[in-house]
Write an enzyme that holds these catalytic residues in place. Structure first.
Site, mmCIF file in Angstrom:
data_model
loop_
_atom_site.group_PDB
_atom_site.id
_atom_site.type_symbol
_atom_site.label_atom_id
_atom_site.label_comp_id
_atom_site.label_asym_id
_atom_site.label_seq_id
_atom_site.Cartn_x
_atom_site.Cartn_y
_atom_site.Cartn_z
ATOM 1 C CG ASP A 270 -1.817 -1.213 1.284
ATOM 2 O OD1 ASP A 270 -2.262 -1.684 0.230
ATOM 3 O OD2 ASP A 270 -2.056 -1.711 2.401
ATOM 4 C CD GLU B 116 -9.163 -2.406 -1.561
ATOM 5 O OE1 GLU B 116 -9.877 -2.605 -0.555
ATOM 6 O OE2 GLU B 116 -8.333 -3.231 -1.969
#
Length: 578
Positions: A72, A227
């Protein structure tokens, strides 16, 4: 049952403008000084001519740019400096932060969340803890926003120097995950994921206060789990970059844009911007590409960082999701494009002028009183269980590595290479030192507790074990360790199945080694650090994400477990990729 039989069994079973006063207090400078600084930063990158850039530009680099469990990624530019953060899940300290001058060579300068006040991980499983941080810089202040999925949810911390102390959290009354910040024309906007929508609202980044209503602005292109949103403004358009498909093999990056920040958003007809879930990249060792963030370099070029994983031994991955980088072509008024539509290990492309990164210390003799920022604990550690003797790291026994909610006595670093070797030397103490915890809650891996008073207890034959673990999570780890009774042990933990083999050795210090390759982990011991004897070997795939369900990546950890009062001294640790 021996390990060969066990292996056969497993094989078969398969900030807003109205808040300028508060911002000035954070910056600690006057508005005039800030204006001069911003003007200088804005001018400096444009003083370099294109001819000069061509003369000094670098070429080629190797992916991943940050190896091992670093998922991420989010990146921001501050002049000619670049800063990048990653998720950390159940590990403490949280959110590793890196610095670069060229976007391809990165040095870890610390961790953002280093205090319990910032990061409570009690009860956090491998699927919990810190998800998807975003880092942004605005008017001299760095902001990091993220989600503690085992705590109170979404929060922001800030600092003027990202290598030093960050603030305590301000919490945001908003559900969901993967929050991001976007500063534009004196306002700060929040984007995040909630109930399969990308949501947007204005907020105060110093207080977490919502300054407007929550709007649902996009659901992606139809892939599951939309997301990881990030907003950008370019050529009169607001661009919204997100991830879809789940952070597995079908992961992808998609984009939409609008003339208004509140939408409606129109999807790029050529979506996805990037994925390896296609015919073109089906044979690539790199899979699961997604969760990207865009940044414009000081020479005007555009780049994208994203997560992905390297497969080994077939369709398995053990290193976790890593950080990859690729240049992006983004012409005026158009959509960003990844050249060739794929990412490769060897990237034969122009880069910024390259500067070699400072490598983490692969060998430690524990004679100093600190660890590097790459060392982590499982959940919040008990400071009194970690101390230095002057020549060794002393680990006082804690809970078993099978523990799911409390922090065991464990400190480790990420496995970064598919093929590697790690070695430690360890001795179980005959008389232990019970440290008095004087570090309180402000304990970090860079501030190991130094006990102010001690007491000695002779433990006799008390149960104790200490050694080296190849750790995916509480349900999946391979361990080689010493026991107090002069036994050397090799243990396999796979879900509800556990098997240990023991070998009689002379009491005293031993060297323990683990070697990894495409398919196997091999465990050995030595009395002199030169001649090693193999005691165990196990297939790597059983503790892979696909084999065990692990969500993070392998951590190579030193541990001590057993009854209270037992302890072990570790004199050294070394790691090298092969």
């Amino acid at each position: 049952m021996n390990l060969t039989t066990l292996a056969l069994i497993f094989a078969g079973a398969a900030a807003a403008a109205g808040h300028s006063t508060a911002l000035d207090e954070v910056r600690g400078t006057t508005a005039a000084e800030e204006a001069r600084t911003r003007a200088a930063q804005a001018e400096a990158p444009r003083k370099i001519s294109e001819t000069t850039l061509d003369e000094v530009r670098g070429f080629g680099y190797t992916n991943p740019v940050i190896k091992g469990f670093h998922p991420d990624p989010s990146v921001c530019a501050v002049g000619e400096d670049y800063y990048l953060v990653n998720s950390s899940f159940q590990y403490f300290p949280g959110v590793p932060i890196f610095h670069s001058r060229d976007l391809v060579n990165w040095t870890q300068i610390g961790n953002v969340l280093t205090r319990r006040e910032q990061l409570e991980l009690d009860g956090a499983l491998a699927w919990g803890g810190i998800y998807a941080p975003t880092i942004r810089h605005h008017d001299g202040v760095f902001y990091m926003i993220t989600t503690n999925c085992s705590g109170r949810g979404n929060f922001i911390v800030h600092t003027q120097d990202p290598a030093l102390k960050w603030s305590d959290p301000v919490w945001i009354d908003q559900g969901g995950i993967d929050p991001s910040l976007f500063f534009h024309e004196g306002k700060c906007w929040y984007t995040g994921t909630c109930d399969n929508w990308i949501v947007l609202f204005e907020l105060n980044p110093l207080t977490g206060e919502k300054l407007g209503e929550v709007r649902k602005i996009w659901r992606g292109t139809g892939g599951r789990y939309p997301e990881g949103p990030h907003l950008y403004f370019k050529d009169g358009w607001f661009y919204l970059l997100i991830a879809e498909g789940g952070t597995e093999y079908a992961h992808s990056i998609t984009i939409a844009r609008s003339r208004s920040i509140e939408g409606p958003y129109e999807a790029d007809p050529a979506n996805p911007v990037l994925t390896h879930c296609n015919l073109q990249s089906q044979s690539s060792i790199i899979q699961g590409l997604g969760h990207g963030d865009l940044v414009q370099a000081h020479d005007g070029s555009w780049w994208m960082c994203c997560l992905g994983f390297r497969t080994q031994g077939g369709n398995y991955h053990l290193l976790g999701r890593e950080t990859f980088m690729t240049p992006v072509k983004w012409e005026e008024g158009s959509w960003p494009r990844v050249e060739g539509g794929a990412i490769h290990i060897e990237m034969n492309v122009p880069t910024l002028p390259q500067q070699e990164a400072e490598a983490s210390n692969p060998s430690l003799d524990f004679s100093s009183d600190t660890f590097g920022p790459e060392w982590v604990h499982i959940r919040n550690p008990f400071p009194g269980n970690y101390s230095f003797t002057g020549s060794a790291l002393r680990l006082t026994a804690g809970k078993s590595l099978d523990e799911r909610t409390v922090s065991p006595t464990f400190i480790g670093r990420r496995q970064e290479d598919i093929s590697f070797e790690a070695v430690t030397s360890v001795e179980i103490c005959e008389g232990t030192v019970a440290a008095v915890d004087v570090c309180g809650k402000a304990f970090t891996s860079a501030e190991v507790c130094r006990p102010m008073s001690t007491s000695v207890e002779i433990c006799g034959e008390a149960s104790a074990e200490a050694g080296l673990s190849v750790y995916m999570d509480a349900d999946a780890h391979y361990d080689i360790f010493l026991k107090r009774d002069g036994l050397l042990a090799f243990r396999v933990r796979l879900g509800e199945l556990s098997h240990t083999e023991e070998f009689k050795v002379d009491k005293g210090r031993l060297f323990l080694k683990v070697e990894g390759d495409e398919n196997l982990y091999t465990f050995s011991w030595s009395s002199d650090g030169k001649v090693y004897h193999r005691i165990g070997r196990m297939n790597a795939k059983y503790i892979s994400t696909e084999g065990s369900g692990g969500f993070t990546g392998i951590i190579l950890g030193l541990f001590s477990a057993g009854v209270p009062g037992s302890a072990a001294d570790f004199n050294s640790f070394s790691y090298r990729g092969l």
